[in-house]
Scaffold this active site. Structure first.
Site, PDB file in Angstrom:
ATOM      1  N   THR A   1      -3.255  -8.175   8.535  1.00  9.91           N
ATOM      2  CA  THR A   1      -4.060  -9.166   7.817  1.00  9.91           C
ATOM      3  C   THR A   1      -3.438  -9.506   6.461  1.00  9.91           C
ATOM      4  O   THR A   1      -3.372 -10.669   6.084  1.00  9.91           O
ATOM      5  CB  THR A   1      -5.510  -8.674   7.604  1.00  9.91           C
ATOM      6  OG1 THR A   1      -5.484  -7.459   6.875  1.00  9.91           O
ATOM      7  CG2 THR A   1      -6.227  -8.438   8.894  1.00  9.91           C
ATOM      8  N   THR A   2      -2.948  -8.478   5.756  1.00  9.09           N
ATOM      9  CA  THR A   2      -2.354  -8.730   4.444  1.00  9.09           C
ATOM     10  C   THR A   2      -1.106  -9.602   4.606  1.00  9.09           C
ATOM     11  O   THR A   2      -0.935 -10.597   3.888  1.00  9.09           O
ATOM     12  CB  THR A   2      -1.978  -7.390   3.776  1.00  9.09           C
ATOM     13  OG1 THR A   2      -3.070  -6.492   3.932  1.00  9.09           O
ATOM     14  CG2 THR A   2      -1.672  -7.554   2.320  1.00  9.09           C
TER      15      THR A   2
ATOM     16  N   ASP B   1      -6.925  -2.472   2.925  1.00 11.65           N
ATOM     17  CA  ASP B   1      -7.007  -3.303   4.121  1.00 11.65           C
ATOM     18  C   ASP B   1      -7.282  -4.752   3.721  1.00 11.65           C
ATOM     19  O   ASP B   1      -8.299  -5.042   3.086  1.00 11.65           O
ATOM     20  CB  ASP B   1      -8.141  -2.772   5.005  1.00 11.65           C
ATOM     21  CG  ASP B   1      -8.203  -3.489   6.328  1.00 11.65           C
ATOM     22  OD1 ASP B   1      -7.253  -3.350   7.105  1.00 11.65           O
ATOM     23  OD2 ASP B   1      -9.171  -4.233   6.566  1.00 11.65           O
TER      24      ASP B   1
ATOM     25  N   ASP C   1      -7.420   0.006  12.674  1.00 10.11           N
ATOM     26  CA  ASP C   1      -6.120  -0.665  12.751  1.00 10.11           C
ATOM     27  C   ASP C   1      -5.219   0.038  13.766  1.00 10.11           C
ATOM     28  O   ASP C   1      -4.597  -0.600  14.614  1.00 10.11           O
ATOM     29  CB  ASP C   1      -5.405  -0.648  11.381  1.00 10.11           C
ATOM     30  CG  ASP C   1      -5.975  -1.703  10.438  1.00 10.11           C
ATOM     31  OD1 ASP C   1      -7.099  -2.150  10.683  1.00 10.11           O
ATOM     32  OD2 ASP C   1      -5.289  -2.073   9.460  1.00 10.11           O
TER      33      ASP C   1
HETATM   34  N1  LIG Z   1       7.850   3.449   6.589  1.00 12.00           N
HETATM   35  C1  LIG Z   1       7.898   2.149   6.371  1.00 12.00           C
HETATM   36  N2  LIG Z   1       9.004   1.576   5.852  1.00 12.00           N
HETATM   37  C2  LIG Z   1       9.029   0.270   5.623  1.00 12.00           C
HETATM   38  N3  LIG Z   1       8.036  -0.587   5.869  1.00 12.00           N
HETATM   39  C3  LIG Z   1       6.925  -0.090   6.384  1.00 12.00           C
HETATM   40  C4  LIG Z   1       6.787   1.303   6.668  1.00 12.00           C
HETATM   41  N4  LIG Z   1       5.562   1.504   7.164  1.00 12.00           N
HETATM   42  C5  LIG Z   1       4.952   0.296   7.198  1.00 12.00           C
HETATM   43  N5  LIG Z   1       5.772  -0.671   6.741  1.00 12.00           N
HETATM   44  C6  LIG Z   1       5.522  -2.115   6.626  1.00 12.00           C
HETATM   45  O1  LIG Z   1       4.348  -2.367   5.879  1.00 12.00           O
HETATM   46  C7  LIG Z   1       3.785  -3.605   6.320  1.00 12.00           C
HETATM   47  C8  LIG Z   1       2.331  -3.454   6.642  1.00 12.00           C
HETATM   48  O2  LIG Z   1       1.629  -3.178   5.463  1.00 12.00           O
HETATM   49  P1  LIG Z   1       0.047  -3.185   5.442  1.00 12.00           P
HETATM   50  O3  LIG Z   1      -0.463  -2.353   6.552  1.00 12.00           O
HETATM   51  O4  LIG Z   1      -0.335  -2.843   4.058  1.00 12.00           O
HETATM   52  O5  LIG Z   1      -0.318  -4.690   5.672  1.00 12.00           O
HETATM   53  P2  LIG Z   1      -0.783  -5.449   6.962  1.00 12.00           P
HETATM   54  O6  LIG Z   1      -0.558  -4.635   8.179  1.00 12.00           O
HETATM   55  O7  LIG Z   1      -0.164  -6.777   6.902  1.00 12.00           O
HETATM   56  O8  LIG Z   1      -2.327  -5.672   6.681  1.00 12.00           O
HETATM   57  P3  LIG Z   1      -3.593  -4.716   6.965  1.00 12.00           P
HETATM   58  O9  LIG Z   1      -3.068  -3.396   7.436  1.00 12.00           O
HETATM   59  O10 LIG Z   1      -4.252  -4.654   5.643  1.00 12.00           O
HETATM   60  O11 LIG Z   1      -4.365  -5.424   8.000  1.00 12.00           O
HETATM   61  C9  LIG Z   1       4.546  -4.014   7.571  1.00 12.00           C
HETATM   62  O12 LIG Z   1       5.450  -5.021   7.267  1.00 12.00           O
HETATM   63  C10 LIG Z   1       5.246  -2.726   7.969  1.00 12.00           C
HETATM   64  O13 LIG Z   1       6.438  -2.977   8.673  1.00 12.00           O
HETATM   65 MG   LIG Z   2      -1.337  -2.695   8.442  1.00 14.96          MG
END
Ligand SMILES: Nc1ncnc2c1ncn2[C@@H]1O[C@H](COP(=O)(O)OP(=O)(O)OP(=O)(O)O)[C@@H](O)[C@H]1O
Ligand SMILES: [Mg+2]
Length: 546
Positions: free
Chosen positions: A98-99, A65, A394
């Site tokens: 957030t990332t 996260d 989340d």
């Molecule tokens: N099955 C999937 N195929 C492709 N991309 C995916 C899939 N599942 C999630 N994602 C992508 O992964 C990204 C989110 O990754 P992650 O949750 O690690 O980061 P975040 O949401 O930016 O930050 P955080 O969750 O740490 O607050 C998004 O761009 C989402 O569209």
């Molecule tokens: Mg996320």
């Protein structure tokens, strides 16, 4: 900081202060921000890695996260701290992304640096970035799909997407269902849509069993047991009293001496205390209470009397739980037992003490207010339970976002590619150097599909060119399908994200980047020296001790 007047130095800042200006200051800030972005890059997406963070007490956190990683890193540099703020704002506003927002902010700054090297003035870049952000937000509105705010199937897919990138992704279907049901249960219909307060969903965690033993309970769960073994473990049609006072004889604040001359007097004295406590319990009985939840302590004798009257009592309930209980059961928290009336009592169909793992917990179910829900998280180890808690947070926020603004976008970098395409077209309509800034903004957005591909072990150059070609053909929902390693239609594979999250990402990262770009002077005062200790140390102790 000093300057010379007639050969005499004029000192303005204190000794030890430092100052950097112009391009040096900008370069240092940009670099610090980039390092932060670089640190979280490998955690993005379903194939991203987790980080193990060890704090100064040696406590270990394992997470992917973004906000938690940056919080735990205990960052010092002022510009880097602004990136931490980006993650914080993103988390507080929408709960996810957030990332992504930190990575894009870092990329925006690194692109700005190349423009600065080409002698484009930072204010021109800032203006360009602002225009680009507006255009990007417009594009998101255009490509989003409107859904019903109660469309459980679609919303659950978004909850699952938010959990796909977490340690708990193996149970995302099960946990996604729980998150969706919980939020839909607490959503309140208003004149303009639904409102959700995630704070209405209480989350309790207890290591043990597995993630799929996590439960959604209609009511409140307390991590406490009944105070006395003789009390009933199950009370149906519970009449609940909430007390914010100790069920014991108040101790006086001054010392008093009682002279007792005969054993009868001791007896009378103790009897008197007993009667006072008994009177307290009788007062509760006279109001037909059969469950007592107390924020403070309950005296042994009071426990005994309560048990004799078949009352289930729990002590030292947390203040936040008392508030949740008041909301759920309709009870009023009483501070003085003398003032208690029947109207102050709350109601629940069932109050029961159950054994969960090695501990006992109290379940208050079927409350007067059906909006009260609790998620009881279970999982193999404490760290899994903690990460499940963060991931569920989340997911709950994502579901809440969609219920409040029921529009969804694709994941896998599809919206970023579409925004980049729109911005490149838009840039051509702009005159002069702003055009360059908008172009760089577009390129910066492509860092998301690139990073998703890199983290999945794919060749980002191939994927990005494939995505560009698909988007040129008008396929707005095509993104990186990390499972097949190819470009895929996110609508078909069901990878959805709330529009609120993506909009907030654009807002927070562009604001942070422009804020950092606007700084051209960093003045840091010297560290304040701790005043010398008085002779004999802080408590006046002589150097060698006594
Ligand atoms: N099955 C999937 N195929 C492709 N991309 C995916 C899939 N599942 C999630 N994602 C992508 O992964 C990204 C989110 O990754 P992650 O949750 O690690 O980061 P975040 O949401 O930016 O930050 P955080 O969750 O740490 O607050 C998004 O761009 C989402 O569209
Ligand atoms: Mg996320």
């Amino acid at each position: 900081m000093s300057t010379q007047v007639g050969g005499v130095p004029v000192l303005i800042l204190k000794e030890g202060a430092s100052r950097s200006r112009g391009h040096d200051a900008q370069h240092a800030n940009i670099m610090a921000a980039q390092i932060v972005a670089e640190a979280v890059k490998s955690a993005l997406g379903p194939k991203g890695m987790d980080k193990m963070l060890v704090d100064s007490f040696g406590d270990v956190t394992i997470t992917s996260d973004g906000r938690t990683i940056l919080d735990e890193m205990d960052i010092q540099h002022p510009a880097a701290k602004m990136m931490v703020e980006v993650a914080k704002t993103q988390d507080d506003e929408v709960g996810d992304g957030t990332t992504t927002s930190v990575i894009i902010a870092g990329e925006l700054l690194s692109k700005a640096e190349t423009l600065i090297e080409k002698k484009v003035h930072p204010t021109v870049i800032i203006d360009g970035y602002r225009k680009a952000a507006e255009k990007a937000l417009e594009t998101l509105e255009k490509i989003a799909i409107k859904i019903s705010p109660t469309d459980k199937k679609m919303i659950k897919k978004a909850a699952m997407t938010s959990m796909a990138s977490k340690l708990v992704s193996g149970s995302k279907d099960y946990l996604g269902e729980i998150a969706t049901s919980a939020v839909l249960q607490v959503a309140v219909k208003t004149a303009d849509g639904y409102k959700v307060d995630i704070g209405d969903i209480k989350v309790e965690k207890k290591p043990g069993e597995s993630l799929t033993d996590t439960r959604l309970i209609n009511g409140v769960v307390l991590d406490k047991e009944a105070v006395h073994s003789g009390m009933p473990k199950r009370v149906e049609n519970a009449q609940i009293v909430l007390i914010d006072a100790a069920l014991e004889i108040e101790k006086t604040e001054f010392d008093a001496k009682i002279n007792i001359e005969s054993p009868d007097q001791i007896d009378a004295f103790l009897k008197q205390e007993e009667n006072m406590i008994k009177a307290m319990v009788d007062k509760l009985v006279s109001k037909d209470a059969n469950v007592v939840l107390c924020q403070k302590g309950i005296d042994d004798l009071a426990q005994h009397f309560l048990a004799r009257k078949n009352i289930l009592a729990v002590r030292r309930v947390k203040k936040s739980d008392m508030e949740a209980l008041a909301k759920a059961t309709g009870a009023k928290v009483v501070t003085n037992l003398d003032d208690i009336t029947k109207k102050d009592l709350g109601y629940a169909k069932l109050v029961e003490e159950r054994k969960i793992g090695d501990d006992k917990m109290t379940f208050i179910e079927g409350c007067k207010n059906p909006l009260a829900v609790t998620i009881l998280i279970r999982g193999g180890t404490e760290r899994i339970v903690d990460e499940a808690d963060r991931s569920l947070h989340d997911a709950l926020c994502v579901v809440g976002d969609i219920v409040e603004e029921p529009k969804i976008l694709g994941g896998g970098g599809a919206p970023e590619m579409e925004m980049a395409k729109a911005l490149k077209e838009y840039a051509e309509s702009l005159p002069g150097r702003e055009q360059l800034a908008v172009m760089e903004f577009a390129e910066a957005l492509e860092v998301i599909p690139t990073t998703l591909a890199e983290n999945a072990g794919l060749d980002p150059i191939d994927i990005i060119s494939e995505l560009r070609a698909e988007h040129e053909k008008g396929k707005t929902w095509v993104g990186v399908d990390v499972e097949t390693g190819k470009a895929g239609d996110m609508e078909k594979i069901g990878v959805f994200e709330p529009i609120l999250v993506k909009k907030q990402i654009i807002k927070s990262c562009s604001e942070a980047a422009t804020l950092i770009l606007k700084i051209d002077d960093v003045i840091a005062s010297g560290k304040t020296k701790t005043p010398p200790m008085p002779p004999g140390g802080p408590s006046g102790m002589p150097p060698g001790g006594y």
